[in-house]
Scaffold this active site. Structure first.
Site, short mmCIF file in Angstrom:
data_model
loop_
_atom_site.label_atom_id
_atom_site.label_comp_id
_atom_site.label_asym_id
_atom_site.label_seq_id
_atom_site.Cartn_x
_atom_site.Cartn_y
_atom_site.Cartn_z
N LYS A 128 0.90 -1.04 0.09
CA LYS A 128 0.02 0.04 0.30
C LYS A 128 1.13 0.87 -0.07
CE LYS A 128 -2.15 -0.99 4.11
NZ LYS A 128 -1.41 -1.73 4.37
N ARG A 177 -8.55 1.78 9.88
CA ARG A 177 -8.52 0.41 10.17
C ARG A 177 -9.16 -0.24 11.36
NH1 ARG A 177 -3.04 0.80 9.20
NH2 ARG A 177 -1.54 -1.15 9.96
N ARG A 194 12.56 -6.82 4.17
CA ARG A 194 12.28 -5.42 4.20
C ARG A 194 13.29 -4.42 5.36
NH1 ARG A 194 5.71 -2.49 4.70
NH2 ARG A 194 6.04 -2.74 6.74
N ARG A 242 11.97 -1.75 10.49
CA ARG A 242 11.14 -1.69 10.91
C ARG A 242 11.17 -1.91 12.84
NH1 ARG A 242 5.09 -0.57 8.08
NH2 ARG A 242 4.88 -0.81 9.89
N ARG A 296 0.39 -8.44 13.56
CA ARG A 296 -0.50 -7.31 13.15
C ARG A 296 -1.69 -8.64 12.10
NH1 ARG A 296 4.82 -5.41 10.42
NH2 ARG A 296 3.58 -3.95 9.13
P1 AMP Z 1 1.60 0.36 9.66
O1 AMP Z 1 2.46 1.56 9.25
O2 AMP Z 1 0.64 0.93 8.60
O3 AMP Z 1 2.16 -1.06 8.72
O4 AMP Z 1 1.66 0.53 10.75
C1 AMP Z 1 1.95 0.66 11.65
C2 AMP Z 1 1.77 0.54 13.38
O5 AMP Z 1 0.96 1.51 12.77
C3 AMP Z 1 0.32 -0.46 13.16
O6 AMP Z 1 0.56 -1.86 13.44
C4 AMP Z 1 -0.56 0.41 14.23
O7 AMP Z 1 0.28 -0.31 15.44
C5 AMP Z 1 -0.30 1.67 14.32
N1 AMP Z 1 -1.56 2.57 12.95
C6 AMP Z 1 -1.13 2.50 12.17
N2 AMP Z 1 -2.40 3.20 11.71
C7 AMP Z 1 -3.43 2.88 12.31
C8 AMP Z 1 -4.69 2.59 12.66
N3 AMP Z 1 -5.45 3.60 11.80
N4 AMP Z 1 -5.67 2.59 13.88
C9 AMP Z 1 -4.55 2.66 14.55
N5 AMP Z 1 -3.21 1.70 14.50
C10 AMP Z 1 -2.97 2.41 13.48
#
Ligand code: AMP
Length: 218
Positions: free
Chosen positions: A13, A88, A127, A161, A172
């Site tokens: 994404k 989410r 990654r 990360r 996740r």
């Molecule tokens: P991402 O970079 O989108 O994979 O997000 C990394 C982490 O950020 C996720 O595993 C959550 O802990 C937090 N996070 C990101 N977006 C959201 C969201 N919309 N709602 C809640 N937690 C989020």
């Protein structure tokens, strides 16, 4: 125009959000990036959410809603947004719609990134990114053109990360299945859900998404 990219961790994404936003002159907004920026800057919010993010659990709805509202407001002159990783949960989705209604806006299109889960764990474990500009790389299929030198900014420092470790990745996926995947029937019922196959080459996925957005725009 407001577009949402919906898909499991590692489905590409973020890569597509950056490229597609550039093509249409939209702004990509990733809640994951916004939260990580708070953590890296060691703000009060960053310190509060650090453990949750690093453990792979979702941050509270109210926190991400505030972050998104602040960023939509700050960029109110922009003619389009791609929301990556937000909403989410069903609550986030409903609150987003309410907020947009107040601004006289709506969600135009939701793109689902369909990909075989088995591929994803391997993708995530491999990654890494440039420490300086954040450009994404992958040991399996996308290393810098010159070994150890970022293609974009020339930095020689890279990082991974904290949540790209196997046990956290599995958490996740659970969060995605339990809390985020119910958004697929939710947006399908609203008639704005489109699917792309995210197992293909980056350029092919990009073309598919651009075609969908062009059709929605006309
Ligand atoms: P991402 O970079 O989108 O994979 O997000 C990394 C982490 O950020 C996720 O595993 C959550 O802990 C937090 N996070 C990101 N977006 C959201 C969201 N919309 N709602 C809640 N937690 C989020």
């Amino acid at each position: 125009m407001i577009t949402i990219f919906l898909g499991p961790p590692g489905s590409g994404k973020g890569t597509q959000a950056d490229q597609v936003a550039k093509f249409f002159n939209f702004k990509p907004l990733s809640t994951g990036d916004l939260l990580r920026a708070e953590i890296n800057a060691k703000t009060q919010l960053g310190n509060e959410i650090k453990e949750i993010v690093n453990s792979g659990k979702l941050v509270e709805d109210d926190i991400v809603l505030k972050l998104i509202e602040r960023n939509l407001k700050k960029n109110s002159n922009i003619n389009g947004f791609i929301l990556d990783g937000f909403p989410r949960t069903i609550i986030q989705a409903k609150k987003l719609t309410e907020y947009l209604e107040k601004l006289g806006k709506k969600i135009d299109c939701v793109i689902e990134f369909n990909v075989d889960k088995k591929l994803l764990v391997n993708r995530l474990i491999n990654r890494y990114q440039c420490k300086s500009c954040g450009a994404p790389y992958n040991k399996l299929y996308k290393n810098p053109r010159v070994e150890g030198v970022c293609d974009i900014c020339g930095s020689t420092e890279f990082t991974t990360r904290k949540d790209d470790k196997k046990d956290v990745i599995l958490r996740r996926f659970e969060e995605y299945k339990d809390l985020t995947s119910p958004l697929l029937p939710y947006y399908n019922n609203l008639g704005i859900l489109y699917k792309v196959s995210a197992d293909q080459e980056v350029k092919k996925i990009f073309d598919e998404i651009c075609n969908i957005l062009k059709n929605v725009l006309t």
